[in-house]
Design an enzyme around this catalytic site. Structure first.
Site, short mmCIF file in Angstrom:
data_model
loop_
_atom_site.label_atom_id
_atom_site.label_comp_id
_atom_site.label_asym_id
_atom_site.label_seq_id
_atom_site.Cartn_x
_atom_site.Cartn_y
_atom_site.Cartn_z
N HIS A 1 32.39 38.56 21.90
CA HIS A 1 33.77 38.27 21.48
C HIS A 1 34.71 38.04 22.66
O HIS A 1 35.38 37.00 22.75
CB HIS A 1 34.31 39.42 20.64
CG HIS A 1 33.78 39.48 19.25
ND1 HIS A 1 34.50 39.05 18.16
CD2 HIS A 1 32.60 39.93 18.76
CE1 HIS A 1 33.79 39.22 17.05
NE2 HIS A 1 32.62 39.76 17.40
N ASN B 1 25.15 41.38 15.84
CA ASN B 1 26.16 41.59 14.81
C ASN B 1 25.57 41.79 13.42
O ASN B 1 25.90 42.76 12.73
CB ASN B 1 27.14 40.42 14.76
CG ASN B 1 28.24 40.65 13.74
OD1 ASN B 1 29.17 41.43 13.97
ND2 ASN B 1 28.15 39.99 12.60
#
Length: 871
Positions: A537, A727
């Site tokens: 991210h 994730n």
């Protein structure tokens, strides 16, 4: 070519004029934003009173055969020498706005537009100017001219929000794939508009991409409890940059950006084209995160004023088999007043009584207790949610790189006698020589922070080292766990360490199970804060900003990378509002608590861009060695390493695609060096986006095609496959909290204490008093479920949202081959998962490794590689 010519169609004549028919595909705001139902009504009113949506063609006049140009070194002066010029036509208006001519996929609508064109003119539309005089914005997807005289079909790919004209001091202009000289102004002016002037608070309709430090994590106006340091811009706290919002500072500290917008407003600024909104599911994800913070978390905290413990593993299973009852709570009523009913059903599957009932996590779906085995504990280091940390042990005992003057001797206290009886007849030296020893090492990153964390938060935990042995069947066997804590007399005295060995029975077995839980606590923090947040991210956001500031939408590298940036800035902005902020969900559910983001800043000091390439990462960790006779030029030392095996296949496919693409547009290294936009992009990325790393010698110089190809491959790998690997396994593995607890609330019981007696008499109760409370478990389970879901409009690796993103045949062919290659890789993964000889692919929990499957259905699937960091 200018535009995208497909066929030749004669337009409909009208005297000396021809009617050029066009089609505009867009999505109205009321389709995309269920909180703005009045938008449709007000837009219709504007339409009726003549405030319509208009388009004007900017046509490049002259010999159409001469309309060829790129930004990669071809001669632009020929345009002026041939007397070519641009002509802006009269406005044409979208027709039948109120009735909508054609319903298309997922909220899209198609509108007719008809342009007048003088049949005596010769030229090709190089751009169009759009003016939105309505009340509301809309999402413009494509504009197609069906029958432009002498050219045929011309297609513009837009994919951008168009706000009402009153918000802009400039025209919104769209250009096709290449830029003639007379249209260069538009290209350059668009980049100026996107960069902004660095001043003032940015509004939702702004399209400005700019940089800021992470100075928005805390809110000192609420008190010292909510103060957090600025990350970025200092040697103490280096960090990647985020998108600037321009909010004014807090009253308490002028260096801290003011408070975020109200949680349920979704009004946090990111450039409009970076916002969610393609389908309701995307907005649902954002609302769901906020619902937890604004309603679920406070209500549970009120209910949990005295910590509620699980007593048995059966208590935890009730979360998935029957639901968790919250007696006397008005939580459901509170939430239902603020969240639409359909969304409420998704966030909290509720019948009004059993408030929380979750899907069964895969890790316990087939076998409720296989996760407790040592084999599964080790396997998840290779095929779990954090398979990117384990490395080969190259020296024994393990050593520390921490400064001895500050932290004393931090080298491991593990000795040969702790492990030699479990090395299948080998000595320690022989095991190292045969490359049989591996380590999960969480000591050095955590130890400098541990004294503050244990003293100043709800945490009581250790820094850990776990040594493992590679068996002949390809599985790993845990040999020993070392747990270390700061010395009570000061850091300079080194750690207090204790070593634990595997045991299955009695109190020793219970102690070993707790030791594995402490390792899980360490690994969970490293996963959430570093492997996931920091290394995907946070590090990708500067690439998004720099690309939009320095590379025109027409630039081939912009086109290559654009799908891999979708929604990243928006989800990161929400994370700073709900997850990684002071008092946010990660601080409540992961053990570093308020020091969580500081920990990620410490680790960023060691971040190296080139090591984010999967082959380099595997070599750095000693997991692979170079071997020209092996696939991908590497030989894995753990042959059955699902993440690495599947990842290398995907890495190679990405690199081949990027190579084919870049070789088409860049015929030589000189073209890379002379590409002004490309060089500005790379310079800004290093000096601004990752400004705290600007002087590092390892940055590629961007002087050759190979450097360009490797850099773009790394960006795509990190944004797609790496993010997917760390994730989408969160709920399958972490949804069952005992498998990977993220918090430990007390230290290992010592002989002679009441805690030790409890461990002897009721080991399960002692275990649950150590790991997260019921509240923390519910919060983490809700969070993991939301973050592990695919939106229904997800774009997966090898897919694009429009087939006409370029009309250059060679790149389109290469992209098709890339997609076919990914399909074949997925088929091979399915076959390998059925091979019983590959024990790490399924494991004791009977859970096949699917995280690097290319595609997925929407929802909670535990598979699929989206193009971007989109959740």
């Amino acid at each position: 070519m200018i535009g995208n010519v497909v066929d030749n169609i004669t337009g409909e004549k009208n005297g000396s004029k021809e009617k050029v028919r066009g089609t505009v595909v867009l999505m109205k705001k009321n389709v995309l934003d269920f909180n703005d139902f009045p938008a449709s009504f007000l837009d219709n009113v504007h339409e009726l009173v003549g405030k319509r949506v208009s388009l004007q063609l900017d046509v490049y006049l002259g010999n159409p055969d001469m309309v060829r140009c790129t930004m990669l070194g071809r001669d632009h002066l020929a345009w002026q020498a041939n007397g070519l010029r641009g002509k802006v036509g009269e406005p044409a208006y979208l027709e039948d706005w109120i009735t909508i001519r054609t319903p298309l996929a997922a909220g899209e609508s198609a509108f007719d537009v008809n342009f007048d064109w003088d049949e005596e003119e010769i030229g090709v539309p190089g751009a169009f100017i759009i003016t939105n005089n309505h009340h509301s914005e809309f999402y413009l997807k494509t504009v197609t001219l069906d029958d432009f005289p002498g050219q045929g079909r011309i297609h513009f790919v837009c994919n951008s929000w168009v706000y009402p004209a009153k918000h802009y001091k400039y025209d919104r202009t769209y250009l096709p794939s290449e830029t003639p000289m007379p249209l260069r102004y538009y290209r350059e002016q668009e980049l100026v508009n996107l960069r902004g002037d660095g001043e003032g608070k940015l509004q939702e309709w702004d399209r400005v991409y700019d940089y800021a430090y992470y100075n928005d994590l805390g809110n000192p106006d609420k008190g010292e409890k909510y103060a957090r340091p600025v990350l970025g811009g200092s040697a103490e706290y280096p960090y990647p940059r985020r998108g600037r919002t321009g909010r004014p500072p807090t009253k308490s500290d002028p260096n801290i950006e003011g408070q975020m917008p109200p949680l349920m407003s979704l009004a946090v600024y990111v450039p409009r084209d970076e916002r969610f909104g393609h389908l309701k599911m995307s907005d649902f994800l954002a609302y769901a995160l906020k619902a937890i913070v604004q309603f679920v978390k406070p209500a549970l905290e009120a209910f949990d004023s005295t910590p509620n413990e699980f007593d048995t593993f059966e208590d935890v299973l009730k979360l998935f088999e029957g639901g968790f009852v919250l007696p006397g709570s008005s939580l459901l009523d509170d939430i239902s007043k603020n969240i639409p009913f359909e969304m409420l059903k998704e966030i909290l599957r509720s019948d009004g009584e059993k408030l929380f009932e979750f899907p069964m996590p895969q890790v316990i779906k087939e076998d409720k207790y296989a996760w407790r085995t040592d084999e599964e504990f080790a396997r998840e280091m290779l095929a779990g949610v954090n398979p990117v940390i384990i490395r080969r042990l190259e020296e024994f005992p393990p050593t520390s790189k921490l400064d001895r003057e500050l932290y004393g001797n931090q080298n491991s206290t593990i000795s040969a006698k702790h492990i030699e009886s479990n090395l299948d007849g080998l000595t320690v030296d022989e095991a190292i020589e045969k490359k049989k020893l591996f380590i999960l090492d969480h000591h050095d990153p955590l130890m400098p922070q541990l004294r503050r964390i244990n003293a100043d938060t709800f945490t009581s935990t250790y820094a850990s080292r776990t040594i493992l042995f590679l068996k002949d069947d390809g599985t790993l066997k845990p040999l020993v766990i070392e747990l270390s804590s700061p010395h009570p007399d000061g850091d300079q005295f080194g750690p207090v360490s204790k070593v634990y060995s595997p045991s299955e029975h009695g109190v020793e077995g219970s102690i070993w199970r707790l030791a594995k839980a402490y390792v899980g606590v360490n690994d969970s923090a490293v996963h959430h804060l570093i492997s996931h947040w920091l290394h995907t991210h946070a590090v990708i956001e500067p690439f998004v900003i720099a690309t939009n500031r320095q590379l025109s939408v027409l630039h081939p590298i912009h086109k290559l990378l654009l799908p891999h940036f979708r929604d990243t800035m928006f989800i990161n902005a929400f994370a700073r509002q709900t997850l990684v902020n002071a008092g946010g969900l990660l601080e409540a559910t992961v053990f570093p608590a308020k020091y969580a983001m500081e920990l990620s800043s410490v680790v960023y000091k060691n971040w190296v861009f080139s090591e984010q390439a999967l082959p380099e990462d595997l070599k750095r960790r000693g997991i692979a060695v170079e071997d020209p006779n092996s696939p991908h030029g590497l030989r894995l030392l753990i042959e059955d390493y699902p993440y690495a095996v599947d990842g290398l296949e995907i890495w190679s496919a990405i690199k081949k695609w990027v190579e084919d693409y870049c070789f088409f547009y860049y015929k030589s290294d000189e073209m890379v060096r002379k590409d002004a936009e490309l060089q500005s992009w790379w310079k800004e990325l290093r000096e601004e986006g990752h400004g705290d790393k600007k002087d590092e010698p390892w940055w590629p110089k961007m002087q050759t095609r190979e450097e360009l190809i490797e850099s773009c491959t790394i960006i795509i790998w990190v944004a797609s496959a790496l993010h997917a690997a760390v994730n989408f396994g969160q709920y399958p593995y972490v949804g069952y909290m005992p498998n990977r607890p993220a918090i430990s609330r007390r230290f290992m019981p010592e002989k002679g204490t009441p805690e030790y007696s409890e461990l002897e008499s009721d080991p399960d109760k002692a275990f649950f008093k150590t790991i997260p409370t019921l509240l923390q478990t519910v919060l983490m389970t809700v969070l993991m479920e939301i973050l592990s879901r695919h939106s229904t409009d997800e774009e997966y690796l090898g897919q694009r949202n429009t087939p006409e993103w370029t009309f250059d045949r060679a790149p389109l062919q290469a992209f098709e081959e890339f997609g076919n290659k990914l399909t074949k890789i997925e088929e091979r993964i399915v076959t390998m998962n059925k091979d019983t000889k590959l024990k790490n692919r399924v494991g004791p929990v009977k859970m096949p490794y699917t995280l690097l499957y290319r595609t997925s259905e929407g929802g909670l699937t535990g598979k699929g590689i989206p193009n971007s960091v989109s959740i």
